[in-house]
Design a protein around this motif. Sequence first.
Motif, short mmCIF file in Angstrom:
data_model
loop_
_atom_site.label_atom_id
_atom_site.label_comp_id
_atom_site.label_asym_id
_atom_site.label_seq_id
_atom_site.Cartn_x
_atom_site.Cartn_y
_atom_site.Cartn_z
N TYR A 64 109.35 103.68 -39.33
CA TYR A 64 108.65 103.04 -40.43
C TYR A 64 109.43 101.91 -41.09
CZ TYR A 64 106.17 107.36 -39.80
OH TYR A 64 105.48 108.40 -39.23
N ALA A 65 110.76 101.99 -41.07
CA ALA A 65 111.55 100.98 -41.77
C ALA A 65 112.92 100.85 -41.12
CB ALA A 65 111.71 101.36 -43.23
N THR A 67 116.91 100.14 -42.08
CA THR A 67 117.91 100.02 -43.13
C THR A 67 119.29 100.01 -42.48
OG1 THR A 67 118.16 102.38 -43.47
CG2 THR A 67 116.50 101.27 -44.81
#
Length: 134
Positions: A64-65, A67
């Motif tokens: 989803y993301a 980082t």
Amino acid sequence: MTAFDKKVNGLAARHRWNISPAADWHIPAYSIVPMDRKERDRITAILSRCKSLHVDVMQVFSPYAWTCTILIRDQAEWEELQKHQRTVEAIRNAFIEAYHFNGHDDRGAVDAARQKAADLDALDIFSELYSIPA
């Protein structure tokens, strides 16, 4: 301000990085949070040329993301911490091994750990581990 702090702050100012001190580490560290992979690669390329700095790139892989955090530490302090941790591990392993192979004898296991610490010239670390006043 130490030489490490000056070096990292100088690099950050020169390259316009947003750095912050990283908390909860045994040795002083700074963190940089890059915005994308391209910036991460550019930052790590610059930092890898500095032999007095230890750089860790910590990424979380998620569907989803994305980082990423780049941790910067002083190389000499990092190596000293690694040496200390290897010594602690060796002393603990001597205790565990003696405990399991000698019929769960606590006193014998502590004696084995003390002997290992003496062999490694690390009785101060043994005292820290087993809360024995020096």
